[in-house]
Design an enzyme around this catalytic site. Structure first.
Site, PDB file in Angstrom:
ATOM      1  N   GLY A   1       0.832  -1.201   0.000  1.00  0.00           N
ATOM      2  CA  GLY A   1       0.000   0.000   0.000  1.00  0.00           C
ATOM      3  C   GLY A   1       0.867   1.252   0.000  1.00  0.00           C
TER       4      GLY A   1
ATOM      5  CD  GLU B   1       3.458   8.190 -11.372  1.00  0.00           C
ATOM      6  OE1 GLU B   1       3.448   7.513 -12.412  1.00  0.00           O
ATOM      7  OE2 GLU B   1       2.419   8.659 -10.845  1.00  0.00           O
TER       8      GLU B   1
ATOM      9  CG  HIS C   1       3.668   1.311  -5.216  1.00  0.00           C
ATOM     10  ND1 HIS C   1       3.743   2.312  -4.278  1.00  0.00           N
ATOM     11  CD2 HIS C   1       4.285   0.237  -4.688  1.00  0.00           C
ATOM     12  CE1 HIS C   1       4.386   1.861  -3.216  1.00  0.00           C
ATOM     13  NE2 HIS C   1       4.730   0.610  -3.432  1.00  0.00           N
TER      14      HIS C   1
ATOM     15  CD  GLN D   1       7.911  -7.140   3.785  1.00  0.00           C
ATOM     16  OE1 GLN D   1       7.151  -7.904   3.203  1.00  0.00           O
ATOM     17  NE2 GLN D   1       8.566  -6.177   3.139  1.00  0.00           N
TER      18      GLN D   1
ATOM     19  CB  SER E   1       5.985   4.463   1.310  1.00  0.00           C
ATOM     20  OG  SER E   1       5.637   3.607   0.260  1.00  0.00           O
TER      21      SER E   1
HETATM   22  O1  PAF Z   1       8.334  -4.367  -1.866  1.00  0.00           O
HETATM   23  C1  PAF Z   1       7.371  -4.459  -1.070  1.00  0.00           C
HETATM   24  O2  PAF Z   1       6.543  -3.539  -0.935  1.00  0.00           O
HETATM   25  C2  PAF Z   1       7.236  -5.727  -0.228  1.00  0.00           C
HETATM   26  O3  PAF Z   1       8.469  -6.201   0.194  1.00  0.00           O
HETATM   27  C3  PAF Z   1       6.408  -6.833  -0.919  1.00  0.00           C
HETATM   28  C4  PAF Z   1       7.107  -7.352  -2.162  1.00  0.00           C
HETATM   29  C5  PAF Z   1       5.039  -6.299  -1.280  1.00  0.00           C
HETATM   30  C6  PAF Z   1       6.228  -8.015   0.038  1.00  0.00           C
HETATM   31  O4  PAF Z   1       5.537  -7.633   1.200  1.00  0.00           O
END
Ligand code: PAF
Length: 281
Positions: free
Chosen positions: A31, A35, A37, A61, A186
């Site tokens: 989320g 730009e 993404h 993560q 972000s």
């Molecule tokens: O790059 C990211 O935003 C994250 O590491 C991903 C690939 C969505 C996995 O949570």
């Protein structure tokens, strides 16, 4: 555009799209779309019939001292931006759905994950690989698109997909930058005015390296040392690493040549930023 929050429903939708012969591309995100993404979504849209964007802030993560709790979440905004960029389905599962009680499996890619960012973020890539493997199993896309900005993540995911015969094409998409070169992230929103100004040194130092290569320099040692000097000159910058590795295997190299990725992680104030360039890309 459809928003799906349940894993069962996402599997059902993906299954029926596949039966209809439609190609599916997945853009995995946490989320806070920007730009960068949106360019991944556009790229996916150009290559597949159906674009699924997953929005899931993946707890496994994040390290205990990292920004999981404060990570920006605004699903309504993400939905409307993703739709404009060509997304057909938003998949936004809940944490309890993705990691139900008793879930005990982690996907671990060894070697590649122990250096660069992995050396400073223990367990981070196990979390990334686990969630990406789950998303690929749920959505069963033909293609998944990742940003080159997270160059190590892209290399690790490529390794995992190949090692586990996952049968999905991984596409690395070009880093999108602000007009002054700062890679979109972000986390840029967390920078103060002076930090934002000084953050441009990340890309300037990478450009410096590429231009030194263009002028015939081949020594990684010399170029990395010049990059470090540029970055160290800032008041708010603190280097975590500056490295030169093979872009695919992530093995260290000591000579600059095509296919070498210069990668860095720098704290600008309290915000950790990463960036990279591949020579000859
Ligand atoms: O790059 C990211 O935003 C994250 O590491 C991903 C690939 C969505 C996995 O949570």
């Amino acid at each position: 555009m459809e928003t799906i929050t349940s894993i069962v429903e996402m599997k059902r939708a993906a299954g029926s799209l596949r039966r209809e012969g439609r190609t599916i591309a997945l853009v995995p995100t946490m989320g806070a779309l920007h730009e960068g993404h949106l360019s991944l979504i556009r790229e996916a849209d150009a290559r597949a019939d159906i674009v699924v964007v997953s929005v899931f802030v993946n707890p496994t993560q994040f390290g205990p001292l990292e920004d999981f709790d404060t990570y920006k979440r605004d699903l309504e905004r993400d939905i409307s931006l993703a739709q404009e960029a060509g997304c057909d389905i938003i998949f936004a599962p809940g944490v309890d759905d993705m990691y139900p009680e008793g879930s005990a499996t982690r996907v671990c890619v060894s070697g590649l994950t122990e250096k660069l960012c992995g050396a400073f973020r223990p367990g981070h890539f196990d979390g990334v690989c686990t969630v990406v493997a789950k998303l690929l199993n749920i959505v069963r896309p033909h293609l998944a698109v990742f940003g080159q900005k997270d160059g190590q993540q892209a290399a690790v995911v490529e390794r995992m997909v190949s090692d586990l015969d996952m049968g999905v094409e991984i596409l690395r998409s070009k880093t999108v930058r602000e007009s002054d070169g700062l890679a979109m992230s972000s986390r840029n929103a967390n920078l103060s005015e002076i930090e934002r100004r000084e953050a441009t040194v990340l890309y300037r130092s990478l450009e410096h390296a590429v231009s030194r290569y263009g002028a015939g320099e081949r020594s990684v040692e010399r170029v990395v040392s010049e990059m470090r000097d540029m970055i160290d000159a800032g008041e708010t910058t603190e280097i975590q690493y500056v490295a030169a590795v093979d872009a695919k295997t992530l093995e260290d190299v000591d000579e600059l040549k095509r296919g070498v990725m210069l990668a860095l992680a720098v704290f600008v104030g309290k915000t950790r930023l990463i960036d990279n360039v591949i020579i000859g890309a």
